[in-house]
Motif scaffolding. Sequence first.
Motif, PDB file in Angstrom:
ATOM      1  N   ILE A 145     -15.920   0.768   8.276  1.00  0.00           N
ATOM      2  CA  ILE A 145     -14.883   0.139   7.459  1.00  0.00           C
ATOM      3  C   ILE A 145     -14.201   1.183   6.586  1.00  0.00           C
ATOM      4  O   ILE A 145     -12.970   1.253   6.521  1.00  0.00           O
ATOM      5  N   GLU A 146     -14.983   2.001   5.922  1.00  0.00           N
ATOM      6  CA  GLU A 146     -14.428   3.022   5.034  1.00  0.00           C
ATOM      7  C   GLU A 146     -13.612   4.046   5.815  1.00  0.00           C
ATOM      8  O   GLU A 146     -12.531   4.457   5.382  1.00  0.00           O
ATOM      9  N   GLN A 147     -14.085   4.444   6.980  1.00  0.00           N
ATOM     10  CA  GLN A 147     -13.361   5.405   7.817  1.00  0.00           C
ATOM     11  C   GLN A 147     -12.016   4.821   8.266  1.00  0.00           C
ATOM     12  O   GLN A 147     -10.995   5.501   8.219  1.00  0.00           O
ATOM     13  N   ARG A 200     -10.334   2.423   6.788  1.00  0.00           N
ATOM     14  CA  ARG A 200      -9.497   2.290   5.592  1.00  0.00           C
ATOM     15  C   ARG A 200      -8.817   3.617   5.258  1.00  0.00           C
ATOM     16  O   ARG A 200      -7.619   3.666   5.001  1.00  0.00           O
ATOM     17  N   LYS A 201      -9.574   4.698   5.319  1.00  0.00           N
ATOM     18  CA  LYS A 201      -9.014   6.022   5.052  1.00  0.00           C
ATOM     19  C   LYS A 201      -7.978   6.404   6.103  1.00  0.00           C
ATOM     20  O   LYS A 201      -6.961   7.025   5.781  1.00  0.00           O
ATOM     21  N   GLU A 202      -8.243   6.028   7.353  1.00  0.00           N
ATOM     22  CA  GLU A 202      -7.294   6.292   8.436  1.00  0.00           C
ATOM     23  C   GLU A 202      -5.968   5.565   8.168  1.00  0.00           C
ATOM     24  O   GLU A 202      -4.892   6.150   8.328  1.00  0.00           O
ATOM     25  N   MET A 203      -6.043   4.318   7.729  1.00  0.00           N
ATOM     26  CA  MET A 203      -4.831   3.562   7.426  1.00  0.00           C
ATOM     27  C   MET A 203      -4.044   4.209   6.292  1.00  0.00           C
ATOM     28  O   MET A 203      -2.817   4.304   6.349  1.00  0.00           O
ATOM     29  N   ILE A 204      -4.739   4.652   5.274  1.00  0.00           N
ATOM     30  CA  ILE A 204      -4.078   5.300   4.144  1.00  0.00           C
ATOM     31  C   ILE A 204      -3.368   6.577   4.608  1.00  0.00           C
ATOM     32  O   ILE A 204      -2.216   6.831   4.248  1.00  0.00           O
ATOM     33  N   ALA A 205      -4.052   7.357   5.432  1.00  0.00           N
ATOM     34  CA  ALA A 205      -3.458   8.602   5.941  1.00  0.00           C
ATOM     35  C   ALA A 205      -2.239   8.306   6.818  1.00  0.00           C
ATOM     36  O   ALA A 205      -1.201   8.975   6.699  1.00  0.00           O
ATOM     37  N   LEU A 206      -2.347   7.314   7.669  1.00  0.00           N
ATOM     38  CA  LEU A 206      -1.238   6.969   8.567  1.00  0.00           C
ATOM     39  C   LEU A 206      -0.034   6.436   7.800  1.00  0.00           C
ATOM     40  O   LEU A 206       1.109   6.631   8.219  1.00  0.00           O
ATOM     41  N   SER A 207      -0.285   5.781   6.670  1.00  0.00           N
ATOM     42  CA  SER A 207       0.806   5.166   5.917  1.00  0.00           C
ATOM     43  C   SER A 207       1.790   6.201   5.374  1.00  0.00           C
ATOM     44  O   SER A 207       2.924   5.857   5.056  1.00  0.00           O
ATOM     45  N   GLY A 208       1.368   7.448   5.299  1.00  0.00           N
ATOM     46  CA  GLY A 208       2.270   8.499   4.854  1.00  0.00           C
ATOM     47  C   GLY A 208       3.262   8.922   5.916  1.00  0.00           C
ATOM     48  O   GLY A 208       4.301   9.509   5.614  1.00  0.00           O
ATOM     49  N   SER A 209       2.961   8.605   7.176  1.00  0.00           N
ATOM     50  CA  SER A 209       3.805   9.044   8.286  1.00  0.00           C
ATOM     51  C   SER A 209       4.468   7.912   9.056  1.00  0.00           C
ATOM     52  O   SER A 209       5.414   8.152   9.799  1.00  0.00           O
ATOM     53  N   TYR A 210       3.942   6.706   8.915  1.00  0.00           N
ATOM     54  CA  TYR A 210       4.440   5.579   9.706  1.00  0.00           C
ATOM     55  C   TYR A 210       4.828   4.414   8.816  1.00  0.00           C
ATOM     56  O   TYR A 210       4.249   4.218   7.751  1.00  0.00           O
ATOM     57  N   LYS A 211       5.783   3.628   9.290  1.00  0.00           N
ATOM     58  CA  LYS A 211       6.143   2.388   8.607  1.00  0.00           C
ATOM     59  C   LYS A 211       5.009   1.389   8.779  1.00  0.00           C
ATOM     60  O   LYS A 211       4.279   1.430   9.769  1.00  0.00           O
ATOM     61  N   LEU A 212       4.878   0.478   7.831  1.00  0.00           N
ATOM     62  CA  LEU A 212       3.804  -0.513   7.890  1.00  0.00           C
ATOM     63  C   LEU A 212       3.904  -1.408   9.119  1.00  0.00           C
ATOM     64  O   LEU A 212       2.898  -1.943   9.571  1.00  0.00           O
ATOM     65  N   THR A 213       5.093  -1.544   9.672  1.00  0.00           N
ATOM     66  CA  THR A 213       5.289  -2.401  10.850  1.00  0.00           C
ATOM     67  C   THR A 213       5.193  -1.647  12.168  1.00  0.00           C
ATOM     68  O   THR A 213       5.361  -2.244  13.226  1.00  0.00           O
ATOM     69  N   SER A 214       4.894  -0.348  12.112  1.00  0.00           N
ATOM     70  CA  SER A 214       4.783   0.439  13.346  1.00  0.00           C
ATOM     71  C   SER A 214       3.550  -0.004  14.138  1.00  0.00           C
ATOM     72  O   SER A 214       2.591  -0.556  13.589  1.00  0.00           O
ATOM     73  N   GLU A 215       3.604   0.249  15.427  1.00  0.00           N
ATOM     74  CA  GLU A 215       2.507  -0.174  16.304  1.00  0.00           C
ATOM     75  C   GLU A 215       1.169   0.437  15.889  1.00  0.00           C
ATOM     76  O   GLU A 215       0.147  -0.260  15.862  1.00  0.00           O
ATOM     77  N   VAL A 216       1.164   1.700  15.537  1.00  0.00           N
ATOM     78  CA  VAL A 216      -0.082   2.365  15.167  1.00  0.00           C
ATOM     79  C   VAL A 216      -0.671   1.756  13.884  1.00  0.00           C
ATOM     80  O   VAL A 216      -1.889   1.584  13.770  1.00  0.00           O
TER      81      VAL A 216
END
Length: 50
Positions: A9-11, A13-29
């Motif tokens: 869960i923590e991993q 969550r951290k992945e989502m936070i990192a991705l949010s800097g590069s992708y829009k919240l509605t992106s597929e990833v």
Amino acid sequence: MDKLLLQKIEQCRKEMIALSGSYKLTSEVMVETSKKLDHLLNEYQLKNNQ
């Protein structure tokens, strides 16, 4: 308590936070990562409500 599940869960969550800097919240990833986190959280809740 399932330590491995909490680590996943923590991993995620951290992945989502990192991705949010590069992708829009509605992106597929972001949507797929969010679904993965939701699944892990649901699994945790089910295990801890028994």
